[in-house]
Design an enzyme around this catalytic site. Sequence first.
Site, short mmCIF file in Angstrom:
data_model
loop_
_atom_site.label_atom_id
_atom_site.label_comp_id
_atom_site.label_asym_id
_atom_site.label_seq_id
_atom_site.Cartn_x
_atom_site.Cartn_y
_atom_site.Cartn_z
N ARG A 80 0.82 -1.20 0.00
CA ARG A 80 0.00 0.00 0.00
C ARG A 80 0.86 1.27 0.00
NH1 ARG A 80 -4.33 -1.16 -1.44
NH2 ARG A 80 -5.32 -2.15 0.36
N HIS A 139 -10.04 3.58 -1.16
CA HIS A 139 -10.18 3.94 0.25
C HIS A 139 -10.53 5.43 0.38
CE1 HIS A 139 -7.69 0.33 0.26
NE2 HIS A 139 -8.10 0.11 1.48
N LYS A 166 -12.99 -3.75 -3.85
CA LYS A 166 -12.93 -3.39 -2.43
C LYS A 166 -13.21 -1.90 -2.32
CE LYS A 166 -10.00 -2.90 1.65
NZ LYS A 166 -8.62 -2.93 2.21
N ARG A 204 -18.50 -4.44 9.02
CA ARG A 204 -17.55 -5.56 9.05
C ARG A 204 -18.23 -6.82 9.58
NH1 ARG A 204 -12.23 -3.56 8.77
NH2 ARG A 204 -12.00 -1.32 9.05
N SER A 225 -5.11 -2.67 11.67
CA SER A 225 -4.56 -2.03 10.48
C SER A 225 -5.46 -0.95 9.91
CB SER A 225 -4.28 -3.08 9.40
OG SER A 225 -5.47 -3.70 8.98
N LYS A 311 -32.55 6.57 25.98
CA LYS A 311 -33.72 5.89 26.56
C LYS A 311 -34.99 6.73 26.50
CE LYS A 311 -31.15 2.87 29.66
NZ LYS A 311 -31.17 2.18 30.96
N ASN A 332 -35.93 0.85 27.29
CA ASN A 332 -34.63 0.22 27.11
C ASN A 332 -34.73 -1.05 26.26
OD1 ASN A 332 -35.88 -1.39 29.20
ND2 ASN A 332 -33.85 -2.22 29.65
N ASP A 348 -35.68 -2.18 32.72
CA ASP A 348 -34.70 -1.74 33.73
C ASP A 348 -35.29 -1.82 35.14
OD1 ASP A 348 -32.49 -1.23 32.18
OD2 ASP A 348 -33.02 0.86 31.79
N ALA A 384 -31.68 11.65 37.17
CA ALA A 384 -33.07 11.71 36.73
C ALA A 384 -33.21 11.37 35.25
CB ALA A 384 -33.65 13.09 37.01
N GLN A 505 -35.65 -8.82 28.46
CA GLN A 505 -35.44 -8.45 27.06
C GLN A 505 -35.36 -9.69 26.18
OE1 GLN A 505 -33.23 -5.21 25.65
NE2 GLN A 505 -32.59 -4.49 27.66
#
Length: 527
Positions: A80, A139, A166, A204, A225, A311, A332, A348, A384, A505
């Site tokens: 590169r 890139h 790419k 990714r 990298s 939230k 949540n 929660d 709060a 959840q």
Amino acid sequence: MGSLLFVSSELQLSGPSPTLLCNPLLGTTVNQMVNEMRKAKEIGTDLVEIRLDCLRSFNPRPDLEALIKQSPLPTLVTYRPIWEGGQYEGDETKRLDALRLAMELGADYVDVELEVAYDFNNSIYGKKPDNFKVIVSSHNFHNTPSSEAIGNLLARIQATGADIAKIATTALDITDCARIFQITVHSQIPIIGIAMGERGLISRLLSPKFGGYLTYSALEADSISAPGQPTVKDLLDLYNFRLIRPDTKVYGIIGKPVSHSKSPLLFNAAFKSVGLNAVYLHFLVDDVEKFFITYSSIDFASGCSCTIPHKEAALKCMDEIDPIAKQIGAINNIVRRPDGKLVAFNTDYIGAISAIEDGLRGLNGATLAAGSPLAGKLFVVLGAGGAGKSLAYGAAQKGARVVVANRTFERAKELADKVGGKALTLNEVENFHPEEGMVLANTTSVGMKPKIDETPMPKHVLKHYCLVFDAIYTPKDTRLLREARESGAVIVYGTEMLIRQGFEQYKNFTGLPAPADLFRQLMEKHA
């Protein structure tokens, strides 16, 4: 930003993910790179990227022969230049000669930059081995262009004769990844699509879902990298990368910051333990509304957890809100129904209040009694925000006398009025101890990693409390909890709230009971 609904409609494939896992080698000597290759093989990587520009000295033929022949994995050779984000500053002809030599010596792939790809591909025309492929890369270290611009870029790459495209951009917002997913799905040639940076992490991780040819991972956290690159261990062990397919359901936690959250650890292990085709990710979100509008695909975001600071802001994005969550004014847990509607809950308060109740029941050997041990207790909530609202509401529901202390008095009073309590500033609460045996619940971020030496309450005040709860779980044993324990109070860890609200959840996401023992084992192991 458009919806990804059209993306999901085309992804009906099943079976194991074909997306390859590639480890860039950043050693500065041939021997170091050979050692990295062996390690990459041991931990389950599919191929290695030999970054020639990282070598302190480079003698093309002997060094390439040693690297390619000694590699236990297929090799991708990259040299590169500095003008494309690499380290090479020398003669261009010598650089491209080295890549052609890599092809002759048996490399499986070489990566060349779009600016030189047309000439490079012409120079090897008719000489390419059957299984050899050229990756043509572009890139962008500044931003992620529009869908149209990325489409035009892909057309230019394809016109060079690339075997694989790419495109690596920089994500300034998590919604930028949508454009990477879009181009990946629609590409006519194999493509590697990546949005760099923490906000691009999902590009990714979800390469297998959207048909990416490969994704890059670091051998160790200190050998990254490119910005936002995960480690191989995280990809394989934390996110179950090998199990992600085009039909995999995607869940995640929305927050800012969010990388500290242990929720992916819990949910991904739970999904894997029962064979659910699902993955749970970290979503670093700046703008909640923009996030939900962009990722409106039913298949993409099947459900989300929601943490600081979203939230309350996420409420306006919901189609339906559970009555209790609406009364608290914070959510949540978000589930996307099959019809696409977003339904919100607050788990929660269930997790935190049940943990505090159990702590009080064990106080002084108290026996289990009908009703809540919080009934009649003076319950002081610090903060709060969303978590503070959950604790204040939950405690009031159990019959506690609630006091809300916040940095700004107006917010404290607003919440206190809702639950029939008293409001104080954080400065005032230090001198507030009208009785002994009070309960303290910290929902502020004071004491959270990395500022672990801070505490929201001086130690000398803690003697007035019989139980102290801290919603922070990184670190598990905060300074507040250590000093409360030293002052004789029962302590309740934030991990208990995390685990217990996670049970709820998981049930909302899947319709199944949570694997409670697994959650506890993981939290204990990774505390």
